[in-house]
Scaffold this motif. Structure first.
Motif, PDB file in Angstrom:
ATOM      1  N   TYR A 145      -5.354  -2.263  -8.475  1.00  0.00           N
ATOM      2  CA  TYR A 145      -5.309  -2.227  -7.018  1.00  0.00           C
ATOM      3  C   TYR A 145      -6.195  -3.309  -6.424  1.00  0.00           C
ATOM      4  O   TYR A 145      -7.278  -3.572  -6.919  1.00  0.00           O
ATOM      5  CB  TYR A 145      -5.783  -0.858  -6.492  1.00  0.00           C
ATOM      6  N   THR A 146      -5.736  -3.897  -5.334  1.00  0.00           N
ATOM      7  CA  THR A 146      -6.577  -4.816  -4.581  1.00  0.00           C
ATOM      8  C   THR A 146      -7.416  -3.997  -3.614  1.00  0.00           C
ATOM      9  O   THR A 146      -7.186  -2.796  -3.439  1.00  0.00           O
ATOM     10  CB  THR A 146      -5.703  -5.809  -3.778  1.00  0.00           C
ATOM     11  N   THR A 147      -8.371  -4.628  -2.971  1.00  0.00           N
ATOM     12  CA  THR A 147      -9.251  -3.912  -2.043  1.00  0.00           C
ATOM     13  C   THR A 147      -8.487  -3.360  -0.837  1.00  0.00           C
ATOM     14  O   THR A 147      -8.913  -2.378  -0.234  1.00  0.00           O
ATOM     15  CB  THR A 147     -10.381  -4.811  -1.536  1.00  0.00           C
ATOM     16  N   ASP A 148      -7.356  -3.967  -0.503  1.00  0.00           N
ATOM     17  CA  ASP A 148      -6.595  -3.488   0.649  1.00  0.00           C
ATOM     18  C   ASP A 148      -5.438  -2.570   0.269  1.00  0.00           C
ATOM     19  O   ASP A 148      -4.584  -2.251   1.092  1.00  0.00           O
ATOM     20  CB  ASP A 148      -6.094  -4.640   1.509  1.00  0.00           C
ATOM     21  N   GLY A 149      -5.416  -2.105  -1.000  1.00  0.00           N
ATOM     22  CA  GLY A 149      -4.446  -1.092  -1.406  1.00  0.00           C
ATOM     23  C   GLY A 149      -3.151  -1.594  -2.023  1.00  0.00           C
ATOM     24  O   GLY A 149      -2.279  -0.800  -2.316  1.00  0.00           O
ATOM     25  N   HIS A 150      -3.017  -2.899  -2.210  1.00  0.00           N
ATOM     26  CA  HIS A 150      -1.831  -3.424  -2.888  1.00  0.00           C
ATOM     27  C   HIS A 150      -2.001  -3.254  -4.395  1.00  0.00           C
ATOM     28  O   HIS A 150      -3.123  -3.231  -4.899  1.00  0.00           O
ATOM     29  CB  HIS A 150      -1.632  -4.905  -2.557  1.00  0.00           C
ATOM     30  N   LEU A 151      -0.907  -3.104  -5.094  1.00  0.00           N
ATOM     31  CA  LEU A 151      -0.953  -2.943  -6.535  1.00  0.00           C
ATOM     32  C   LEU A 151      -0.336  -4.159  -7.203  1.00  0.00           C
ATOM     33  O   LEU A 151       0.788  -4.542  -6.887  1.00  0.00           O
ATOM     34  CB  LEU A 151      -0.194  -1.676  -6.951  1.00  0.00           C
ATOM     35  N   VAL A 152      -1.111  -4.788  -8.082  1.00  0.00           N
ATOM     36  CA  VAL A 152      -0.652  -5.961  -8.814  1.00  0.00           C
ATOM     37  C   VAL A 152      -0.410  -5.542 -10.243  1.00  0.00           C
ATOM     38  O   VAL A 152      -1.270  -4.949 -10.883  1.00  0.00           O
ATOM     39  CB  VAL A 152      -1.687  -7.113  -8.751  1.00  0.00           C
ATOM     40  N   CYS A 153       0.803  -5.782 -10.736  1.00  0.00           N
ATOM     41  CA  CYS A 153       1.172  -5.363 -12.080  1.00  0.00           C
ATOM     42  C   CYS A 153       1.580  -6.585 -12.894  1.00  0.00           C
ATOM     43  O   CYS A 153       2.208  -7.485 -12.396  1.00  0.00           O
ATOM     44  CB  CYS A 153       2.361  -4.402 -12.030  1.00  0.00           C
ATOM     45  N   ARG A 183       0.650   6.082 -12.445  1.00  0.00           N
ATOM     46  CA  ARG A 183       0.756   4.862 -11.648  1.00  0.00           C
ATOM     47  C   ARG A 183      -0.595   4.427 -11.096  1.00  0.00           C
ATOM     48  O   ARG A 183      -1.213   5.095 -10.288  1.00  0.00           O
ATOM     49  CB  ARG A 183       1.742   5.097 -10.501  1.00  0.00           C
ATOM     50  N   GLY A 184      -1.066   3.276 -11.567  1.00  0.00           N
ATOM     51  CA  GLY A 184      -2.294   2.677 -11.076  1.00  0.00           C
ATOM     52  C   GLY A 184      -3.570   3.339 -11.534  1.00  0.00           C
ATOM     53  O   GLY A 184      -4.654   2.953 -11.116  1.00  0.00           O
ATOM     54  N   LYS A 185      -3.486   4.339 -12.422  1.00  0.00           N
ATOM     55  CA  LYS A 185      -4.669   5.097 -12.810  1.00  0.00           C
ATOM     56  C   LYS A 185      -5.161   4.799 -14.221  1.00  0.00           C
ATOM     57  O   LYS A 185      -6.302   5.101 -14.541  1.00  0.00           O
ATOM     58  CB  LYS A 185      -4.395   6.602 -12.688  1.00  0.00           C
ATOM     59  N   GLU A 243       0.814  -1.222   0.000  1.00  0.00           N
ATOM     60  CA  GLU A 243       0.000   0.000   0.000  1.00  0.00           C
ATOM     61  C   GLU A 243       0.844   1.266   0.000  1.00  0.00           C
ATOM     62  O   GLU A 243       0.335   2.343  -0.288  1.00  0.00           O
ATOM     63  CB  GLU A 243      -0.988   0.006   1.180  1.00  0.00           C
ATOM     64  N   ARG A 244       2.134   1.161   0.286  1.00  0.00           N
ATOM     65  CA  ARG A 244       3.035   2.324   0.214  1.00  0.00           C
ATOM     66  C   ARG A 244       3.877   2.277  -1.058  1.00  0.00           C
ATOM     67  O   ARG A 244       4.877   2.970  -1.160  1.00  0.00           O
ATOM     68  CB  ARG A 244       3.913   2.375   1.465  1.00  0.00           C
ATOM     69  N   ASP A 245       3.475   1.419  -1.997  1.00  0.00           N
ATOM     70  CA  ASP A 245       4.103   1.281  -3.322  1.00  0.00           C
ATOM     71  C   ASP A 245       5.550   0.789  -3.249  1.00  0.00           C
ATOM     72  O   ASP A 245       6.406   1.211  -4.010  1.00  0.00           O
ATOM     73  CB  ASP A 245       4.017   2.604  -4.109  1.00  0.00           C
ATOM     74  N   ARG A 246       5.786  -0.144  -2.318  1.00  0.00           N
ATOM     75  CA  ARG A 246       7.097  -0.798  -2.222  1.00  0.00           C
ATOM     76  C   ARG A 246       6.961  -2.207  -2.784  1.00  0.00           C
ATOM     77  O   ARG A 246       5.961  -2.895  -2.540  1.00  0.00           O
ATOM     78  CB  ARG A 246       7.556  -0.882  -0.765  1.00  0.00           C
ATOM     79  N   LEU A 247       7.955  -2.639  -3.520  1.00  0.00           N
ATOM     80  CA  LEU A 247       7.926  -3.960  -4.145  1.00  0.00           C
ATOM     81  C   LEU A 247       7.942  -5.054  -3.080  1.00  0.00           C
ATOM     82  O   LEU A 247       8.847  -5.114  -2.253  1.00  0.00           O
ATOM     83  CB  LEU A 247       9.132  -4.120  -5.081  1.00  0.00           C
ATOM     84  N   LEU A 248       6.898  -5.900  -3.111  1.00  0.00           N
ATOM     85  CA  LEU A 248       6.819  -7.022  -2.174  1.00  0.00           C
ATOM     86  C   LEU A 248       7.392  -8.290  -2.786  1.00  0.00           C
ATOM     87  O   LEU A 248       8.106  -9.030  -2.131  1.00  0.00           O
ATOM     88  CB  LEU A 248       5.369  -7.289  -1.770  1.00  0.00           C
TER      89      LEU A 248
END
Length: 181
Positions: free
Chosen positions: A173-181, A150-152, A91-96
């Motif tokens: 975006y997922t419902t909890d704010g993660h971004l899947v690319c 980004r994400g838009k 959710e802070r746009d850091r690569l997981l």
């Protein structure tokens, strides 16, 4: 030497008085020791109860950590069998994490030491290494535009990378704010 002479009494009276005083002191000591032992037993029981709770919590934490590791390994394995590159940002746009396909498609873009870095940091590093053809010559403008997008965007983003390869980038975006690319 232990005989105390009480005025007007015999040696035996002083001895009885001394014995009585000793007996009173002994009883007082036993009562005090009993009270201290009860307190110590109570404190020991509380410490044992706390130790048992801590042990149970430690075992629960170990089981939870093992389950989380298994779930992460399952997710990694599932993502690696897909024939598309996938990146997941928090959710802070850091690569997981990213899968192997993403790593193979985008050679030089991602390394395992990039985990935890922000998207902006990664994009700036890739632009600085000349990996994004469209950014060459106007790097800062390109980075700023990419960050705004980004994400838009609703359609896939088509980009050419320095190897000449074209890639479609989908960002959801997922419902909890993660971004899947």
């Amino acid at each position: 030497a232990w005989v105390i002479r009480v005025s007007g009494g015999s040696d035996l009276t002083g001895l009885l008085w001394l014995a009585g005083a000793g007996l009173v002191a002994l009883v007082a000591s036993v009562v005090w020791m009993g009270w201290r032992l009860r307190r110590m037993r109570h404190t020991l029981r509380r410490a044992q109860t706390t130790a048992l709770k801590v042990t149970k919590h430690q075992h629960a934490m170990q089981r939870a950590e093992q389950e989380a590791a298994r779930a992460r390994q399952l997710l990694t394995t599932c993502l690696d069998v897909l024939d598309v590159g996938i990146e997941i940002y928090d959710e802070r746009d850091r690569l997981l994490m990213f899968n192997q396909r993403s790593s193979h498609m985008l050679t030089g873009f991602q390394r395992h030491d990039d985990i935890g870095k922000s998207f902006e940091t990664l994009v700036r590093a890739n632009v600085a290494r000349g990996l994004i053809s469209a950014a060459i010559g106007h790097e800062e403008e390109w980075v700023q535009q990419r960050l705004r997008q980004r994400g838009k965007h609703t359609a896939p983003l088509l980009q050419q990378i320095s190897s000449g390869q074209w890639i479609h980038t989908y960002e959801k975006y997922t419902t909890d704010g993660h971004l899947v690319c």
